[in-house]
Design a protein around this motif. Structure first.
Motif, short mmCIF file in Angstrom:
data_model
loop_
_atom_site.label_atom_id
_atom_site.label_comp_id
_atom_site.label_asym_id
_atom_site.label_seq_id
_atom_site.Cartn_x
_atom_site.Cartn_y
_atom_site.Cartn_z
N PRO A 55 0.89 -1.28 0.24
CA PRO A 55 -0.03 -0.15 -0.04
C PRO A 55 0.86 1.29 -0.06
CG PRO A 55 -0.83 -1.65 1.43
CD PRO A 55 0.35 -2.13 1.12
N MET A 56 1.91 1.31 0.60
CA MET A 56 2.96 2.48 0.68
C MET A 56 3.47 2.68 -0.87
SD MET A 56 4.13 4.95 2.00
CE MET A 56 3.58 4.83 3.75
N ILE A 57 3.80 1.67 -1.45
CA ILE A 57 4.34 1.75 -2.71
C ILE A 57 3.40 2.45 -3.54
CG2 ILE A 57 5.22 0.48 -4.80
CD1 ILE A 57 7.49 0.77 -2.92
N ALA A 58 2.14 1.69 -3.78
CA ALA A 58 1.01 2.04 -4.33
C ALA A 58 0.67 3.76 -4.06
CB ALA A 58 -0.20 1.40 -4.07
N TYR A 59 0.79 4.18 -2.87
CA TYR A 59 0.79 5.55 -2.32
C TYR A 59 1.60 6.59 -2.99
CZ TYR A 59 -0.05 9.90 0.40
OH TYR A 59 -0.61 11.18 1.00
N SER A 65 3.98 9.76 -10.11
CA SER A 65 3.62 9.41 -11.37
C SER A 65 2.84 10.56 -12.21
CB SER A 65 2.85 8.00 -11.55
OG SER A 65 1.75 8.05 -11.09
N SER A 66 2.32 11.30 -11.79
CA SER A 66 1.60 12.46 -12.56
C SER A 66 2.54 13.43 -13.08
CB SER A 66 0.65 13.12 -11.83
OG SER A 66 1.18 13.87 -10.79
N THR A 67 3.68 13.46 -12.58
CA THR A 67 4.93 14.34 -12.89
C THR A 67 6.23 13.67 -13.29
OG1 THR A 67 5.14 15.03 -10.65
CG2 THR A 67 3.61 16.25 -11.60
N ASP A 69 8.35 9.99 -14.46
CA ASP A 69 8.46 8.63 -14.98
C ASP A 69 8.95 7.90 -14.00
OD1 ASP A 69 8.52 6.43 -16.44
OD2 ASP A 69 10.01 7.09 -17.80
N VAL A 70 7.78 7.25 -13.29
CA VAL A 70 8.30 6.27 -12.21
C VAL A 70 8.51 5.02 -12.52
CG1 VAL A 70 7.30 5.19 -9.97
CG2 VAL A 70 7.18 7.81 -10.53
N VAL A 71 9.30 4.14 -11.85
CA VAL A 71 9.36 2.65 -12.36
C VAL A 71 9.44 2.05 -10.76
CG1 VAL A 71 11.29 0.79 -13.04
CG2 VAL A 71 11.02 2.75 -14.22
N VAL A 72 8.69 1.07 -10.61
CA VAL A 72 8.72 0.36 -9.33
C VAL A 72 9.72 -0.99 -9.53
CG1 VAL A 72 7.38 -1.08 -7.81
CG2 VAL A 72 6.35 0.68 -8.82
N LEU A 73 10.53 -1.21 -8.71
CA LEU A 73 11.61 -2.35 -8.56
C LEU A 73 11.36 -3.25 -7.56
CD1 LEU A 73 13.96 -3.77 -9.78
CD2 LEU A 73 15.36 -2.21 -8.53
N SER A 74 10.78 -4.41 -7.90
CA SER A 74 10.78 -5.54 -6.61
C SER A 74 11.71 -6.91 -6.91
CB SER A 74 9.12 -5.95 -6.70
OG SER A 74 9.13 -6.78 -5.81
N ARG A 75 11.78 -7.62 -5.82
CA ARG A 75 12.50 -8.91 -6.01
C ARG A 75 11.51 -9.66 -6.82
NH1 ARG A 75 13.98 -12.65 -0.94
NH2 ARG A 75 12.01 -11.85 -0.60
N GLY A 76 9.99 -9.71 -6.69
CA GLY A 76 9.16 -10.53 -7.10
C GLY A 76 9.10 -11.71 -6.46
N TYR A 77 8.84 -11.63 -4.90
CA TYR A 77 8.87 -12.70 -3.95
C TYR A 77 7.76 -13.53 -4.32
CZ TYR A 77 8.99 -15.29 0.40
OH TYR A 77 9.11 -16.24 1.57
N GLY A 78 8.26 -15.01 -4.36
CA GLY A 78 7.40 -16.02 -4.57
C GLY A 78 7.10 -16.31 -6.16
N ALA A 129 14.02 6.26 -16.24
CA ALA A 129 13.28 6.46 -15.08
C ALA A 129 13.56 8.20 -14.65
CB ALA A 129 13.14 5.60 -13.98
N ASP A 130 12.58 8.71 -14.05
CA ASP A 130 13.01 9.80 -13.42
C ASP A 130 12.79 9.53 -11.78
OD1 ASP A 130 12.59 11.43 -15.65
OD2 ASP A 130 10.39 11.67 -15.62
N VAL A 131 12.26 8.53 -11.30
CA VAL A 131 12.28 8.01 -9.95
C VAL A 131 12.15 6.42 -9.94
CG1 VAL A 131 11.33 8.19 -7.63
CG2 VAL A 131 11.25 10.29 -9.07
N ILE A 132 12.77 5.85 -9.28
CA ILE A 132 12.79 4.37 -9.01
C ILE A 132 12.61 4.12 -7.39
CG2 ILE A 132 14.21 2.03 -8.84
CD1 ILE A 132 15.96 3.16 -10.97
N LEU A 133 11.32 3.55 -7.42
CA LEU A 133 10.74 3.10 -6.00
C LEU A 133 11.05 1.53 -5.80
CD1 LEU A 133 7.12 4.42 -6.29
CD2 LEU A 133 9.11 5.60 -5.19
N MET A 134 11.92 1.36 -4.71
CA MET A 134 12.54 0.01 -4.72
C MET A 134 11.68 -0.51 -3.39
SD MET A 134 16.50 -1.18 -4.16
CE MET A 134 17.01 -0.10 -2.56
N ASP A 135 11.06 -1.78 -3.87
CA ASP A 135 10.44 -2.37 -2.70
C ASP A 135 11.02 -3.22 -1.99
OD1 ASP A 135 8.13 -3.37 -1.55
OD2 ASP A 135 7.39 -4.68 -2.96
N ASP A 136 11.24 -3.27 -0.75
CA ASP A 136 11.52 -4.17 0.21
C ASP A 136 13.31 -4.38 0.05
OD1 ASP A 136 11.74 -6.15 2.05
OD2 ASP A 136 11.19 -7.84 0.96
N GLY A 137 13.95 -3.15 -0.01
CA GLY A 137 15.40 -3.26 -0.59
C GLY A 137 16.27 -2.68 0.52
#
Length: 338
Positions: A55-59, A65-67, A69-78, A129-137
């Protein structure tokens, strides 16, 4: 439980020694931690699972993302695959993991990437990308993020936890000092101010850190594969709640407060549902699940009456504008420095 902790304590001491040495070598530069020409915002935790990273990544995606170019980076658990994969709306949870797929389906215009080696992924993305959001890193020290956000769930704060295997901490509590922000998640909707003050004291914030408190907000509609129904539809229905997440208690409590008539089938986080379990689910009249579990269940249940209740991050005490301003400031300051 106390005896169990005592038995495992020597292993926790060894684990603490290893993780402290590792962090020391990174902090002193003996191990290389790489910075990049793009702002990297890391959302992580000190504990194992259940703090509300998705939910925090989604927030953050909605915020930026409106201003940008956002990229979400995850390990892809499972996931059952390896290496660098760009997530498509048509991907499956087995290919990319349920959480990255969830983000991609909710934000189809945002690039979502899975890769177990975050450094390899960022090398591919740093000029795209303009911003990278790194999930669980947060423990992925090979990458030096521009800004770290760590989450800790209300009622199970890292300040009161123990290191693995005695407790759930991945590293010493002192590791929290690397974060610029601490967010206490899954708070009740109304918390006495004195309680919030006590939590802030217990977490022993550094001068450079800010703290925020969030709760889980539930949407007014149930989402299925082919239709959307108002939540009140459940008032006249008996249904089965299926959860395969770390901490389903807030959702269960919410449904109980609505006085809905349901049974709860609870499974471990990221549970891979067996054929036998899927067959049992098909005998039910109506299934409600989490959005993350929906990503794994829907392809196997097809047109069955399966719905999920979307959630969202809500800040206590109307502090979302302060949070938003701080995040935008991180991105803009990085761009100006470049």
């Amino acid at each position: 439980m106390q005896i169990f902790r005592i038995v495992l304590f020597p292993f926790a001491v060894l684990y603490d020694l290893v993780t402290r040495l590792r962090n020391y070598f990174y902090d002193k530069g003996y191990f290389k931690s790489t910075s990049y020409p793009v702002p990297v915002i890391c959302v992580g935790n000190l504990s194992v699972g259940g703090t509300g990273k998705s939910p925090m990544i989604a927030y953050l995606v909605s915020l930026l993302s409106s201003t940008n170019d956002v990229v979400v980076l995850s390990r892809g658990y499972g996931r059952k695959t390896k290496g660098y994969i760009e997530v498509e709306v048509s991907s499956t949870s087995k290919e990319v993991g349920d959480e990255p797929l969830q983000i991609k389906k909710n934000y189809p215009n945002v690039r979502v990437v899975v890769c177990e080696d975050r450094r390899t992924a960022i090398e591919k993305l740093k000029f795209k990308a303009d911003v990278i959001l790194m999930d669980d890193g947060f423990q992925h020290r090979k990458v030096k993020p521009t800004f770290n956000i760590i989450l800790s769930a209300f009622g199970s704060l890292f300040s009161a936890d123990y290191l693995l295997p005695t407790g759930n901490l991945r590293e010493s509590k002192k590791g929290a000092a690397r974060a610029g922000m601490i967010v206490v998640t899954k708070c009740p909707p109304r918390v006495p101010y004195a309680t919030l003050q006590q939590i802030e004291y217990d977490l022993k914030l550094q001068v450079h850190q800010k703290i925020f408190f969030t709760t889980i907000g539930y949407e007014a509609n149930l989402i299925g594969s082919f239709e959307t129904l108002p939540l009140d539809y459940l008032k006249q229905k008996k249904f089965t709640l299926v959860t395969g997440i770390a901490k389903p208690a807030p959702l269960v409590q919410f449904l109980k407060e609505k006085k809905f008539n349901f049974t709860h089938k609870n499974y471990p986080d990221h549970h891979e549902f067996s054929d036998a379990e899927i067959s049992e689910f098909k005998k039910e009249e109506l299934l409600i699940t989490t959005e993350k579990d929906f990503m794994r269940l829907q392809p196997r249940l097809g047109k069955f009456a399966l719905f999920y209740l979307p959630i969202k991050t809500q800040f206590l005490n109307n502090r979302s504008p302060i949070f938003d301003e701080r995040i935008r400031e991180v991105v803009e300051n990085f761009k100006r420095a470049e």
